[in-house]
Design a protein around this motif. Structure first.
Motif, mmCIF file in Angstrom:
data_model
loop_
_atom_site.group_PDB
_atom_site.id
_atom_site.type_symbol
_atom_site.label_atom_id
_atom_site.label_comp_id
_atom_site.label_asym_id
_atom_site.label_seq_id
_atom_site.Cartn_x
_atom_site.Cartn_y
_atom_site.Cartn_z
ATOM 1 N N UNK A 1 0.847 -1.090 -0.020
ATOM 2 C CA UNK A 1 0.064 -0.030 -0.275
ATOM 3 C C UNK A 1 0.882 1.293 0.001
ATOM 4 N N UNK A 2 0.327 2.403 -0.754
ATOM 5 C CA UNK A 2 1.124 3.587 -0.762
ATOM 6 C C UNK A 2 0.766 4.295 0.651
ATOM 7 N N UNK A 3 1.992 4.435 1.450
ATOM 8 C CA UNK A 3 1.511 5.078 2.740
ATOM 9 C C UNK A 3 1.917 6.455 2.756
ATOM 10 N N UNK A 4 1.951 7.169 1.490
ATOM 11 C CA UNK A 4 2.225 8.739 1.350
ATOM 12 C C UNK A 4 1.057 9.450 1.569
ATOM 13 N N UNK A 5 0.992 10.393 2.437
ATOM 14 C CA UNK A 5 -0.119 11.256 3.118
ATOM 15 C C UNK A 5 0.573 12.692 3.032
ATOM 16 N N UNK A 6 -0.276 13.510 2.537
ATOM 17 C CA UNK A 6 -0.008 14.850 2.734
ATOM 18 C C UNK A 6 0.571 15.431 3.953
ATOM 19 N N UNK A 7 1.740 16.058 4.183
ATOM 20 C CA UNK A 7 2.034 16.355 5.434
ATOM 21 C C UNK A 7 1.505 17.582 6.005
ATOM 22 N N UNK A 8 0.903 17.273 7.327
ATOM 23 C CA UNK A 8 0.279 18.518 8.040
ATOM 24 C C UNK A 8 1.726 19.385 8.557
ATOM 25 N N UNK B 1 12.607 15.382 2.813
ATOM 26 C CA UNK B 1 11.562 14.640 2.280
ATOM 27 C C UNK B 1 10.874 15.413 1.035
ATOM 28 N N UNK B 2 10.152 14.761 0.059
ATOM 29 C CA UNK B 2 9.385 15.674 -0.804
ATOM 30 C C UNK B 2 7.895 15.568 -0.223
ATOM 31 N N UNK B 3 7.095 15.925 -0.954
ATOM 32 C CA UNK B 3 5.755 16.167 -0.436
ATOM 33 C C UNK B 3 4.923 14.875 -0.501
ATOM 34 N N UNK B 4 5.590 13.752 -0.867
ATOM 35 C CA UNK B 4 4.966 12.567 -0.592
ATOM 36 C C UNK B 4 5.425 11.754 0.485
ATOM 37 N N UNK B 5 6.098 12.310 1.220
ATOM 38 C CA UNK B 5 7.176 11.735 2.399
ATOM 39 C C UNK B 5 8.029 10.831 1.794
ATOM 40 N N UNK B 6 8.692 11.251 0.743
ATOM 41 C CA UNK B 6 9.773 10.023 0.352
ATOM 42 C C UNK B 6 10.989 11.037 0.244
ATOM 43 N N UNK B 7 11.824 10.212 0.764
ATOM 44 C CA UNK B 7 13.334 10.963 1.173
ATOM 45 C C UNK B 7 13.949 11.291 -0.409
ATOM 46 N N UNK B 8 14.560 12.294 -0.626
ATOM 47 C CA UNK B 8 15.136 12.862 -1.866
ATOM 48 C C UNK B 8 16.535 12.077 -2.004
ATOM 49 N N UNK B 9 17.110 11.656 -0.943
ATOM 50 C CA UNK B 9 18.475 10.687 -0.966
ATOM 51 C C UNK B 9 18.097 9.415 -0.415
ATOM 52 N N UNK C 1 12.982 5.280 10.600
ATOM 53 C CA UNK C 1 12.641 4.337 11.127
ATOM 54 C C UNK C 1 11.185 4.381 11.637
ATOM 55 N N UNK C 2 10.842 5.610 11.906
ATOM 56 C CA UNK C 2 9.457 5.897 12.183
ATOM 57 C C UNK C 2 8.596 5.661 11.219
ATOM 58 N N UNK C 3 8.903 6.054 9.958
ATOM 59 C CA UNK C 3 8.199 5.695 8.987
ATOM 60 C C UNK C 3 8.111 4.406 8.563
ATOM 61 N N UNK C 4 8.910 3.649 8.828
ATOM 62 C CA UNK C 4 8.897 2.183 8.744
ATOM 63 C C UNK C 4 7.966 1.416 9.673
ATOM 64 N N UNK D 1 9.643 2.336 -2.501
ATOM 65 C CA UNK D 1 8.724 2.807 -3.427
ATOM 66 C C UNK D 1 8.083 4.192 -2.659
ATOM 67 N N UNK D 2 7.655 3.893 -1.511
ATOM 68 C CA UNK D 2 6.924 4.974 -0.641
ATOM 69 C C UNK D 2 7.540 5.880 0.151
ATOM 70 N N UNK D 3 8.939 5.501 0.641
ATOM 71 C CA UNK D 3 9.976 6.500 1.177
ATOM 72 C C UNK D 3 11.334 6.612 0.907
ATOM 73 N N UNK D 4 11.600 5.794 0.016
ATOM 74 C CA UNK D 4 13.086 5.599 -0.648
ATOM 75 C C UNK D 4 13.758 5.307 0.546
ATOM 76 N N UNK D 5 13.458 4.258 1.115
ATOM 77 C CA UNK D 5 14.120 3.778 2.294
ATOM 78 C C UNK D 5 14.528 2.184 2.117
#
Length: 573
Positions: A37-44, A61-69, A401-404, A103-107
Motif C-alpha cells: 500500500x502507498x503510505x504517502x500522506x500529505x504532511x500537516x 523529504x518531498x511532498x509525498x514523504x519520500x526521501x530525496x536521497x 525508522x518511524x516511517x517504517x 517505493x513509498x519512502x526511498x528507504x
C-alpha cells in the motif's frame, strides 16, 4: 481499563477490535492481493517548526514523504528455525516490505535475524556491542530500561512530538494507549512503543479427545478429575498405544514450566487477589511471585514422581522440536500451551501430523479443568500490549525508522502480510471474511499470520471486528472449526485483563530481567523433578535465592511506588 471478571471470547474480540479499529472499522478487507500500500500522506505542519514544503525540505523529504536521497535502516526479525520455512530475513514477504518502503519512502530495509527463543539474550548482546538493529523489538521491557539508563536507547517522546503528523497510520492503529503505554509519568521519557495485542487469547489446556472417548472418560472439569484422567492414560497405555505403550506420556510440559503450567498454577492464586498485589508481585510475567503459586508446582511435582509427566522435559532448550514430535507421533495425552498450538502450521501442525499417523478421529481439544478457590476458571490475561519496539542509540535514521513503523501499521499492508495473496495463500468467502490456504515454498509464513513482520500487530485484524472474528475461525486449514471455536471460547473465559499501572521506573528491575528469568526457570525445573519429600526444601531455597538476588528489592520498590501513586487503594477503578 478495569479488570473484568468474566468475558466470553466474542465479547473480548469485539470490544478490543472496536477500540483497535477506530476509524478504520468501515474499511473493507482487500478484495484481491494488493501491491504494497502507498503510505504517502500529505504532511500537516502544525506539530513542529516550519511549515509545508519548507519543513519537508529541511527533513530531506518531498511532498509525498519520500526521501530525496536513499536512506538505509536495519530491522530486527525473529528467526524461529522452522523446519521447511524460509530464511526469515530474505523471502517473499521481506521483499514485499523492502519494495514498499523503497517505493513509498526511498528507504532501503535490511532485516537482521534474531533467534526467537533466545531473543532477550541476543538483543542484550547486540545492545552491549552497539550493534542492535535500528528498529529493534523484544518482549522484555526491563532489557530496554537497562540500556536506556546507560544511554543506549533513544527517547521516542521528542521524536513523536516532532513527527506525529507524518505518522497517521501508526497513530490511528496503536492510538495514544499503546504509543504512550510505557511513558514515565515522572520524567516523560518514552523508551518503547507497545505493539497491539489484537486478541487476548493466551493459554489452553489440551487433551486427546479420541483417548477420552476410547476410555469412556468425560472431559475433566476439576483438578482431581484431570489427575484421574492422567492416571487412566498411564494405566491404559497398552489399550491406547499398543506396541508403543512404553512411550506413553500422560502429561507433557517444557523447561518453561511457568508458561506451560499457567492454567494450573493460576488456579491456586486466590480469586480475591487485589490490583495492588497483582502489581507488586507482577515483575515476573509467569506470575511466579503470586500468592500460593508454589502449590500449583507441588501438584506437578506429585505428578512427575508418579510417572505422569514427561520425564525428560527439562533437558530440551527453547526451540527444540522433540516435544512437538512426541505429540505428532501420538504419545502425549495432555499439555498446556499457546491457545491454538496444536492447530498451527498447516500440514506440519501437530493436529495434521497426528491425523495422518493415527487416524481422522485423533485430535487435541481444549478443556477447562482448574477452578480456583471461588470455583472460577480464572485466567490472568495481558493488557492489549505485545512486543516493545525501540530504537537503539546507534540509530542514525530515526525518522526513516518511524516511517517504517508507520508503513507496517497501515491496514492494507498489515492485511496483506497476515494473509498473503488471494488464491494462493487465502481465499475470500461470500461473507467477506478471508480463509487461509496452506502455503508451501517461498510463500509459506514462518510465524502465525506473519506476526514477526507485523511488529505493531499480533493477531488478525482486518479493520472490521465482525470480519476479523469470522476470519479467525476460518484460519486453520484442515482443522474442524469446532476445535477452534472451543479453544477460542475457553482461553479467555472468566479472564482478568491486565491494566497499565504506570508508576515510573522501578530502578531495582534494572538489569535483572534475564538473570531472574533464568533463575525462575531453574527453580521450577528443579522443584518439579525433586523427590516429593525434598520439594519444599528445593522450592524454598530457590525462592530464597531469587529474592536475595534482586527479587525482594523489586517487590519492595513496587510496593513503595504503588503507595506513592495510589495511597491506600488496593483496587483501581
Amino acid at each position: 481499563m478495569g479488570f473484568r471478571k468474566s468475558m466470553s471470547i466474542l465479547t473480548v474480540i469485539i470490544a478490543f477490535a472496536l477500540v483497535i479499529a477506530g476509524c478504520t472499522s468501515d474499511k473493507p478487507a482487500p478484495s484481491s492481493s494488493p501491491a504494497p500500500a502507498d503510505s504517502t500522506t500529505p504532511a500537516a505542519s502544525n506539530n513542529s517548526e516550519g511549515s509545508g514544503d519548507a519543513r519537508l525540505e529541511a527533513l530531506g523529504l518531498d511532498s509525498d514523504l519520500k526521501f530525496k536521497e536513499t536512506r538505509k535502516i536495519t530491522v530486527e526479525i525473529y528467526d524461529r528455525g522452522n523446519d521447511g520455512g524460509t530464511p526469515p530475513e530474505d523471502n517473499f514477504y521481506t521483499q514485499y516490505i523492502k519494495d514498499g518502503m523503497l517505493r513509498d519512502h526511498n528507504v532501503e530495509v535490511t532485516f537482521v535475524p534474531v533467534p526467537r527463543w533466545t531473543e532477550t539474550e541476543v538483543i542484550n548482546n547486540y545492545l552491549a556491542a552497539n550493534q542492535a538493529p535500528d528498529v529493534s523489538l523484544t518482549y522484555s521491557y526491563p532489557t530496554i530500561q537497562t540500556y536506556a539508563n546507560m544511554g543506549g536507547v533513544l527517547d521516542l517522546a521528542p521524536l513523536l512530538e516532532e513527527y506525529k503528523d507524518l505518522l497517521p497510520d501508526m497513530w490511528e492503529y496503536l492510538t495514544d494507549t499503546n504509543i504512550y503505554w510505557d511513558q514515565d509519568p515522572n520524567t516523560g521519557t518514552l523508551w518503547a512503543l507497545e505493539g497491539k495485542l489484537n486478541i487476548l487469547n493466551r493459554i489452553n489446556t489440551f487433551v486427546r479427545e479420541d483417548w477420552l472417548k476410547q476410555l469412556n472418560i468425560p472431559a475433566p472439569t476439576t483438578l482431581q478429575e484431570f489427575e484421574d484422567m492422567l492416571v487412566a492414560f498411564k494405566d491404559n497405555a497398552s489399550t491406547l498405544l499398543g506396541a508403543d505403550a512404553d512411550k506413553m506420556i500422560p502429561f507433557s510440559t517444557s523447561f518453561d514450566v511457568g508458561w506451560r503450567a499457567d492454567h494450573l498454577t493460576g488456579s491456586f492464586v486466590p480469586n480475591d487477589i487485589t490490583d495492588k498485589d497483582v502489581f507488586i508481585n507482577g515483575f515476573d510475567d509467569r506470575r511466579f511471585l503470586f500468592p500460593n503459586y508454589k502449590e500449583g508446582i507441588r501438584v506437578l511435582n506429585k505428578w512427575y514422581n508418579e510417572g505422569l509427566i514427561w520425564k525428560d522435559f527439562p533437558l530440551y532448550p527453547a526451540g527444540d522440536t522433540t516435544e512437538d514430535n512426541l505429540m505428532k507421533l501420538g504419545y502425549v495425552g495432555a499439555f498446556m500451551h499457546n491457545w491454538d498450538y496444536p492447530y498451527r502450521n498447516g500440514e506440519d501442525s501437530i493436529h495434521a501430523s497426528l491425523q495422518r499417523l493415527v487416524g481422522p478421529d485423533a485430535a487435541y481439544v481444549a478443556i477447562e479443568s482448574f477452578p480456583n478457590d471461588a470455583g472460577v476458571y480464572k485466567k490472568f490475561l495481558s493488557g492489549p500490549v505485545d512486543r516493545k519496539i525501540f530504537f537503539p542509540a546507534t540509530n542514525k535514521e530515526p525518522l526513516a525508522s518511524l516511517l517504517y513503523v508507520n508503513w507496517i501499521s497501515k491496514l492494507e499492508n498489515r492485511v496483506f502480510l497476515q494473509f498473503g495473496e488471494e488464491g494462493v495463500t487465502h481465499e475470500k468467502l461470500e461473507d467477506g471474511s478471508l480463509k487461509t490456504i496452506a502455503a508451501t515454498g517461498e510463500k509459506i509464513m514462518n510465524s502465525p499470520a506473519n506476526i514477526d513482520y507485523t511488529i505493531t500487530s499480533n493477531g488478525l485484524d482486518l479493520g472490521d471486528p465482525e470480519l476479523t472474528v469470522k476470519s479467525i475461525a476460518n484460519g486453520y486449514a484442515g482443522v474442524d472449526s469446532r476445535l477452534i471455536e472451543v479453544a477460542h471460547k475457553i482461553t479467555t473465559n472468566q479472564g482478568r485483563i491486565g491494566q497499565n499501572v504506570n508508576v515510573g521506573e522501578i530502578k531495582a528491575e534494572d538489569g535483572q530481567g534475564q538473570a531472574l528469568k533464568e533463575k525462575r526457570d531453574t527453580i521450577l525445573n528443579k522443584a518439579v523433578v525433586a523427590p516429593v519429600d525434598k520439594f519444599d526444601e528445593v522450592y524454598d531455597s530457590g525462592m530464597d535465592d531469587y529474592l536475595k538476588s534482586g527479587g525482594q528489592a523489586i517487590i519492595d520498590e513496587r510496593k513503595a511506588a504503588w503507595e506513592a501513586q495510589f495511597g491506600d487503594k488496593t483496587m483501581l477503578d
